[in-house]
Design an enzyme around this catalytic site. Structure first.
Site, short mmCIF file in Angstrom:
data_model
loop_
_atom_site.label_atom_id
_atom_site.label_comp_id
_atom_site.label_asym_id
_atom_site.label_seq_id
_atom_site.Cartn_x
_atom_site.Cartn_y
_atom_site.Cartn_z
N CYS A 339 0.79 -1.23 0.00
CA CYS A 339 0.00 0.00 0.00
C CYS A 339 0.83 1.28 0.00
O CYS A 339 0.49 2.20 -0.75
CB CYS A 339 -1.06 0.00 1.10
SG CYS A 339 -0.71 -1.01 2.50
N ASP A 388 -2.73 -7.87 -5.22
CA ASP A 388 -3.11 -6.70 -4.44
C ASP A 388 -3.69 -5.60 -5.32
O ASP A 388 -3.37 -5.51 -6.50
CB ASP A 388 -1.85 -6.16 -3.74
CG ASP A 388 -2.18 -5.50 -2.42
OD1 ASP A 388 -3.36 -5.40 -2.09
OD2 ASP A 388 -1.23 -5.10 -1.72
N LYS A 474 -13.60 -4.91 7.60
CA LYS A 474 -13.14 -5.73 6.48
C LYS A 474 -14.00 -6.98 6.33
O LYS A 474 -14.69 -7.40 7.27
CB LYS A 474 -11.69 -6.15 6.69
CG LYS A 474 -11.46 -6.91 8.00
CD LYS A 474 -10.02 -7.37 8.12
CE LYS A 474 -9.81 -8.17 9.39
NZ LYS A 474 -8.51 -8.81 9.47
#
Length: 654
Positions: A339, A388, A474
């Site tokens: 990220c 990802d 999540k």
RNA sequence: GCUGCUGUAGCUCAGCCGGUAGAGCGCGUCCUUGGUAAGGACGAGGUCAUGGGUUCAAGUCCCAUCAGCAGCUCCA
């Protein structure tokens, strides 16, 4: 006055305190031989427990045929095992001994370490106890009296449990078996003779109260069944499951290897496994592009400062490879996550609301220093590649983006024939203040997420309040491996932390010409390619669908005379884009067929004189056997069609 | 990381109470030329995980390290 309504509608009334066993006598002697426990309304009670003195209840006796008493019997088996251990090892301190899926365990503090060599003696002692067939006696005592008893018995863990977990109980119960007295809530079978078939399975360490800072105890795992037959079937199932273990198949099918010289927890993808991985990547890549993602590439390392900004360093230093120290003073970290890199791509220029949602995707390899005891084949490793992506969007876009991510994950699992997964929606604990971001934003997001998940008809959806990460709620997709261990694969996570001013301070310019903070979504349908592949190997037991099979079709010559024809067929298949090979050895057909079956090759093209004459092959499917003669051109079309539609083994052409 | 177990040929494993290593499969060569799960013969392959120690002598006993397995703990 107690009134019990029996399943046949008859009711019994009692004006004294009774136990289930007393009811037995009222109903009829034939139950005495088969009844193990009872159901009082929805509550499972054993026959030794006092029933309420007043009230009206449905009452049903349970026998070994009722599934729920299996657990109860295993709990009793745990007592027998504990009693056996105490007989063999005087001074044993008892902790807990509950039933678990397929068996039970008991935790002990023992004067010496147990090994598997001790199992026969323990099992033999258990057999003696079963033969004695002593009743389980239930005693209810006030808590302070219980404390006294446990002190007298010199059982410090039971004492602690009474002072701690059972602090608020007025009375507690013991179960007695001869000389063996154990603090226990029950319920139990009436007597030891009900424990008919059992086997000790393993011994392992386990921390008292699951706390790594406390004493480590010895945990004996065992299983128990109502018959030897069921026990044998269970052990067979275990052995069968082990055969699909990805570590076994990965070696046999030459998919991957782990080499201690390279490092433990680091996967070397062998050529066949690499084909599998490449197919998965291509499949997903096409989906990403279709769904509006943009592919990016980022390096495997980043400066420590990057991770100080993200907050990963030094907070997670324990689970990272230590920084690489350069002579110039710079320090780099092997990236534990993608990220921060993707965020810097976002921040490479100012962003407008018109660009959102911006979806950046990468098969990003990350490194985490997992504890040595945690490493397992491909499912828990130190270097892995996430499929990802990070989505940068406005708060209003969150529900749609979240839905699309869940949708994609579900599509991926469906395509591969996974139906037995769980979806866990992790939400915040409203009592706690550890969360970043506005509580109102959380509230709205969680409500939206829940709505999305419910509307999608996900299998085994469960919500887990308090399980959310500090940075956002999540949804995790969880599947089991061949020995029942659960692994998280896909995940979709909201993140209010990294975009915040405290971290990267992400911005976009809104229609009002003012800066706003976007929301980030982390998502990975496979999770990691390593773990996913490991689970996939077990899921298919190595027999992959045609589109994934490293070797899709093998030419088998009936004798060496047909090698030329076979090679011609092989090259035609290869030219059509199929992964074809040929077995031209001077072996008998039967032997070559057997080898190919064991190597999980989906199709065989057997060629001999007949086929050579007609320009055909005799097609054999690994699953269905001989399919007869097929012209080569038809064969190619048939296989390409099966690949294009990503047909699963056992699925028919539509 | 912790507890216990394990490490012998490419693979699966045998090797007793210490006396210099064995099987099956696989691999190679030759014979066989065949029709859908094992044709036959011969042969090559081992620094017994690594490093120490005990012993006249260690695959075998002891210690350490590394790796694997089961579980516990952990998993941004």
């Amino acid at each position: 006055m107690l009134e019990l309504i029996l399943p046949d509608g008859k009711s019994l009334r009692f004006d004294r305190r009774i136990r289930g066993r007393d009811v037995l006598e009222e109903i009829g002697p034939r139950w005495a031989k088969t009844a193990l426990a009872a159901k009082l309304d929805d509550r499972l009670v054993d026959l030794m427990t006092d029933l309420p003195e007043d009230g009206r209840f449905h009452f049903r006796l349970l026998t070994a045929r009722d599934g729920e008493v299996l657990e109860l019997m295993r709990h009793s088996a745990a007592h027998l095992m504990a009693r056996a251990v105490m007989r063999l090892f005087p001074g044993t301190k008892l902790a807990f001994g509950p039933p678990v899926e397929n068996g039970f365990y008991y935790d002990f503090l023992l004067p010496r370490s147990l090994t598997e060599e001790d199992f026969p003696a323990i099992e033999a002692e258990m057999a003696r106890l079963v033969d004695l067939d002593e009743p389980f006696e239930r005693l209810e005592v006030p808590r302070d009296k219980a404390l006294e008893i446990c002190r007298d018995l010199d059982q410090p863990f039971k004492v602690e449990h009474l002072q701690d977990g059972l602090r608020n109980e007025r009375t507690v119960s013991f179960y007695r078996q001869g000389e063996f007295l154990d603090l226990c809530e029950g319920p139990h079978v009436p007597s030891a003779g009900w424990v008919k078939a059992y086997k000790l399975l393993s011994v392992a360490g386990a921390y008292w109260r699951g706390d790594a800072s406390r004493q480590q105890l010895q945990r004996l795992y065992a299983t128990a069944w109502f018959s030897q037959d069921e026990l044998r079937q269970y052990l067979d199932r275990l052995a069968e499951a082990k055969k699909r273990d990805h570590r076994v198949l990965g070696k046999r099918l030459e998919l991957f290897t782990i080499d201690p010289t390279v490092g433990s927890g680091l996967i070397l993808w062998l050529p066949k496994g690499s084909i599998l991985r490449r197919e998965l990547e291509n499949f997903l890549y096409d989906e990403l592009i279709r769904r509006g993602y943009q592919a990016v590439y980022t390096p495997h390392i980043g400066r420590v400062e990057l991770y100080q900004t993200s907050g990963h360093y030094p907070y997670y230093a324990d689970s990272q490879f230590p920084p690489i120290q350069m002579a110039e003073g710079d320090r780099y970290l092997l990236k534990p996550m993608n990220c921060p890199h993707h965020i810097r791509i976002y921040q490479s220029r100012p962003r407008s609301y018109k660009e959102l949602p911006l979806r950046l995707a990468e098969f990003g390899t990350v490194y985490r220093f997992e504890q040595s005891g945690e490493l397992t084949g491909m499912t828990r490793v130190r270097g892995f590649t996430q499929d990802d992506a990070h989505i940068f969007c406005t708060e209003e876009q969150v529900p749609d983006e979240f839905r699309a991510c869940v949708e994609m994950t579900r599509f991926v699992l469906q395509t591969l024939g996974f139906h037995e997964y769980r979806v866990r929606l992790s939400l915040r604990d409203p009592q706690s203040d550890k969360y970043v971001g506005d509580p109102e934003v959380w509230q709205r997001a969680e409500a939206a997420l829940m709505e999305v998940c419910r509307s999608m008809d996900l299998p085994n959806l469960e919500t887990a309040p308090g399980e959310a990460a500090f940075y956002g709620p999540k949804a995790d997709f969880i599947v089991s491996d061949c020995i029942g261990r659960e692994w998280q694969l896909g995940t979709v996570q909201l993140d209010y932390n990294l975009p915040s001013p405290k971290r990267f301070n992400l911005e976009y310019i809104g229609p009002d010409n003012r800066p706003h903070q976007p929301v980030m979504i982390h998502r990975a349908p496979f999770g990691s390619l390593e773990r996913f592949t490991g689970i996939l190997i077990e899921h298919f037991a190595g027999a992959f669908p045609l589109w994934l099979a490293p070797e899709q079709i093998r030419i088998v010559t009936v004798s060496e005379k047909f090698e030329d024809y076979g090679r011609g067929v092989e090259s035609r298949l290869r030219a059509a884009g199929l992964r074809a090979s040929g077995d031209y050895r001077a072996e008998k057909v039967g032997s070559k067929v057997r080898d190919a079956q064991l190597e999980m090759v989906p199709y065989l093209a057997v060629v001999g004189g007949r086929e050579q004459e007609n320009g055909t092959v005799a097609l054999r499917s690994r699953q269905e056997g001989d399919l007869g003669a097929v012209p080569v051109e038809n064969l190619i079309q048939q296989l390409l069609d099966e690949i294009r539609s990503r047909r699963l083994p056992g699925e028919k052409a539509s």
